[in-house]
Motif scaffolding. Structure first.
Motif, PDB file in Angstrom:
ATOM      1  N   GLU A  10       0.837  -1.207   0.000  1.00 42.19           N
ATOM      2  CA  GLU A  10       0.000   0.000   0.000  1.00 42.19           C
ATOM      3  C   GLU A  10       0.866   1.249   0.000  1.00 42.19           C
ATOM      4  O   GLU A  10       0.553   2.245  -0.673  1.00 42.19           O
ATOM      5  CB  GLU A  10      -0.922  -0.009   1.220  1.00 42.19           C
ATOM      6  N   HIS A  27       2.150   1.888  -3.467  1.00 39.93           N
ATOM      7  CA  HIS A  27       1.081   2.461  -4.304  1.00 39.93           C
ATOM      8  C   HIS A  27       0.858   3.926  -3.954  1.00 39.93           C
ATOM      9  O   HIS A  27       0.682   4.782  -4.835  1.00 39.93           O
ATOM     10  CB  HIS A  27      -0.211   1.665  -4.108  1.00 39.93           C
ATOM     11  N   GLN A  60       1.690   8.014  -6.201  1.00 35.70           N
ATOM     12  CA  GLN A  60       0.750   9.102  -6.490  1.00 35.70           C
ATOM     13  C   GLN A  60       1.453  10.457  -6.551  1.00 35.70           C
ATOM     14  O   GLN A  60       0.909  11.415  -7.103  1.00 35.70           O
ATOM     15  CB  GLN A  60      -0.351   9.151  -5.425  1.00 35.70           C
ATOM     16  N   SER A 100       8.895  -2.814  -5.159  1.00 32.72           N
ATOM     17  CA  SER A 100       8.227  -1.575  -5.543  1.00 32.72           C
ATOM     18  C   SER A 100       8.544  -1.239  -6.994  1.00 32.72           C
ATOM     19  O   SER A 100       9.712  -1.006  -7.342  1.00 32.72           O
ATOM     20  CB  SER A 100       8.682  -0.431  -4.629  1.00 32.72           C
TER      21      SER A 100
END
Length: 408
Positions: free
Chosen positions: A243, A246, A250, A332
Motif C-alpha cells: 500500500e 502504491h 501518487q 516496488s
C-alpha cells in the motif's frame, strides 16, 4: 559479513556479537590504515581496515582484555551457525577477506593487520575451500531440526557474495544489487583494483581462487530498507508496504522538491566513514503530504545508489545491466523504475534471494549439481526494466547531491 563472534575452547560465546554496521572500531581502523600505509593497505585490498571484523577484534582486545584472553576462535556470524550445526569451526578465503584479514597480493593472512593489532593468528579457524565440506550435521542438531544426521555443510558465504551467486553473477563484468536493510551494488572483477579513498571495498568472490582471482567490488549503503521502514512506522504504521508503494506512486517525480538523505544507520563507507544522520529537507507545510514523503524516501535511496555507482564507475566498473531479486525495495515498481532512471542502467529482476543462493551454493558444494551452469539451468528472467525518465531525474539528482555535499 563483517560481524564478530568469539568463543572459548568449549565453543561458548564470550560476548554479544558485534554486528556488521557497528561503528565502534572505525577510529581504530583509520589508525591502522595510516600506520600500515594507505597505498599498501589499498593495493593489498585491505580496504582500509575501517569498521571491519579485524578492527572489531582489536577493539575487544583493547577494551575487554579479559574476554580477549579467553578467545579460542573468532568467526563471522555464518561460521558460528555452521559451528552450531556441525561442532567444527572453519573459515574460507572469502570470509577472511570480508573481515580484512586477507592479503590478496601474498595470498595469505595479512601479517600487516595481525602485527599492527598484535592479534594471535591461532584465533583464526582452519581455512577450507568455500565450496567444500565444512562439517556434518550433528546427531542432536539433526533431531532438533527433523533432518538426517551427517548432512554436509558444503557452502557458507556473506550475504552479498551469496546474493550475487543467487543471481548467477559469477563472471567479471556482471553486477548484482539488493535493497534490504542496507543497499548494495556488487560487481565481479578479475582485477585487483581499489578506490583510493576506500569508499567501495573489494572482497574475494565465491569463485575466487589463487589461479582465478575473481573479486567482488562492493558498494554498501547502510540505511535503505531501514530508512523506508522508519518512514512507514512513523508516518503510516497502518499501511502495508504494498500500500505504501502504491501511495508513493501518487506523488510526482521529484516529490515537489522534498529531499531525503537516507544515511541514518551508522557511518557510511562511501561517505568516507562520515555520519550525516537521515535528513528530510525542504518540507513545505502547504504542499507536501504523505505521498510526497514516501516517494522522496524511495527517491533518496535511489539517489544514494547513483552516488555510490558513480564512485564504482570512477574505479572501472561500468555495468551495462544490473541483476536483482524481486524482493525488499525491488518489490516496488516505483523504486525499481527510479533506480533505473537515476543510474541509467537497466535492471533484470529474478525470483531469487539470498536463501536461494545458499541452497544453490550448498548444492554445488555437495556435488548435487555438476557445476554452476547446471545449478542455474532453471534460472528465468521475470522482468527487464529500462530507463524512461532519465532526463527528468538528472537535474533533481544533481540538486540532491549538492544537499548531500553540504551535509558532509
Amino acid at each position: 559479513m563483517h560481524g564478530l563472534v568469539v568463543v572459548d575452547r568449549d565453543q561458548k560465546v564470550l560476548r554479544d556479537s558485534i554486528i556488521w554496521c557497528d561503528s565502534r572500531a572505525v577510529e581504530l581502523g583509520e589508525k591502522a590504515f595510516d600506520a600500515i600505509g594507505n597505498e599498501k593497505s589499498l593495493s593489498h585490498l585491505l580496504n582500509s581496515p575501517g569498521n571491519f571484523t579485524a578492527s572489531k577484534l582489536a577493539w575487544v582486545k583493547q577494551n575487554e582484555p579479559k574476554i580477549y584472553n579467553q578467545i579460542d576462535k573468532i568467526m563471522l556470524p555464518g561460521d558460528f551457525i555452521a559451528m552450531k550445526l556441525t561442532g567444527e569451526i572453519t573459515t574460507s578465503i572469502p570470509a577472511l577477506s570480508e573481515g580484512i584479514f586477507w592479503d590478496f597480493k601474498k595470498d595469505e593472512i595479512s601479517k600487516d593487520v595481525m602485527d599492527y593489532y598484535k592479534l594471535d593468528q591461532k584465533l583464526i579457524p582452519e581455512i577450507r575451500p568455500l565450496f567444500a565440506e565444512h562439517g556434518y550435521l550433528k546427531e542432536e542438531i539433526a533431531k532438533l531440526l527433523g533432518l538426517k544426521e551427517g548432512i554436509p555443510v558444503a557452502y557458507k558465504a556473506g550475504d552479498q557474495p551469496n546474493n550475487a551467486l543467487s543471481l548467477n553473477v559469477l563472471q567479471p563484468g556482471e553486477v548484482a544489487a539488493t535493497a534490504g536493510t542496507s543497499g548494495v551494488i556488487y560487481g565481479v572483477s578479475d582485477q585487483l583494483t581499489y578506490d583510493p579513498q576506500s569508499r567501495v571495498n573489494t572482497f574475494a568472490h565465491v569463485t575466487y581462487s589463487p589461479t582465478q582471482k575473481h573479486t567482488g567490488v562492493l558498494l554498501c549503503i547502510n540505511g535503505t530498507g531501514s530508512m523506508y521502514r522508519w518512514a512507514k512506522h512513523n508516518f503510516a504504521p497502518h499501511l502495508s508496504y504494498a500500500e505504501l508503494n502504491h501511495f508513493a506512486a501518487q506523488a510526482p517525480i521529484g516529490s515537489k522538491g522534498l529531499k531525503v538523505l537516507p544515511f541514518g544507520n551508522g557511518a557510511e563507507r562511501m561517505l568516507n566513514n562520515k555520519y550525516t544522520g537521515a535528513q528530510l529537507l525542504g518540507i513545505d507545510l502547504n504542499i507536501h503530504n504523505q505521498s510526497d514523503i514516501f516517494r522522496a524516501v524511495q527517491e533518496g535511496i535511489a539517489f544514494s545508489f547513483r552516488y555510490g555507482l558513480d564512485i564504482m564507475r570512477e574505479n572501472g566498473m561500468q555495468p551495462k545491466v544490473i541483476r536483482a531479486g524481486k524482493a525488499n525495495l525491488f518489490l516496488s515498481d516505483l523504486f525499481t523504475q527510479t533506480f533505473v532512471d537515476v543510474t541509467g542502467v537497466p535492471v533484470e529482476l529474478y525470483e531469487n534471494n539470498g536463501s536461494v543462493g545458499a541452497a544453490l551454493g550448498a548444492g554445488i558444494g555437495a556435488g548435487i549439481f555438476k557445476d554452476s551452469a547446471d545449478a542455474f539451468s532453471q534460472h528465468q528472467l521475470l522482468k527487464y526494466v529500462a530507463p524512461k525518465n532519465a532526463l527528468a531525474y538528472e537535474p533533481i539528482y544533481q540538486n540532491w547531491k549538492a544537499q548531500l555535499i553540504k551535509a558532509l
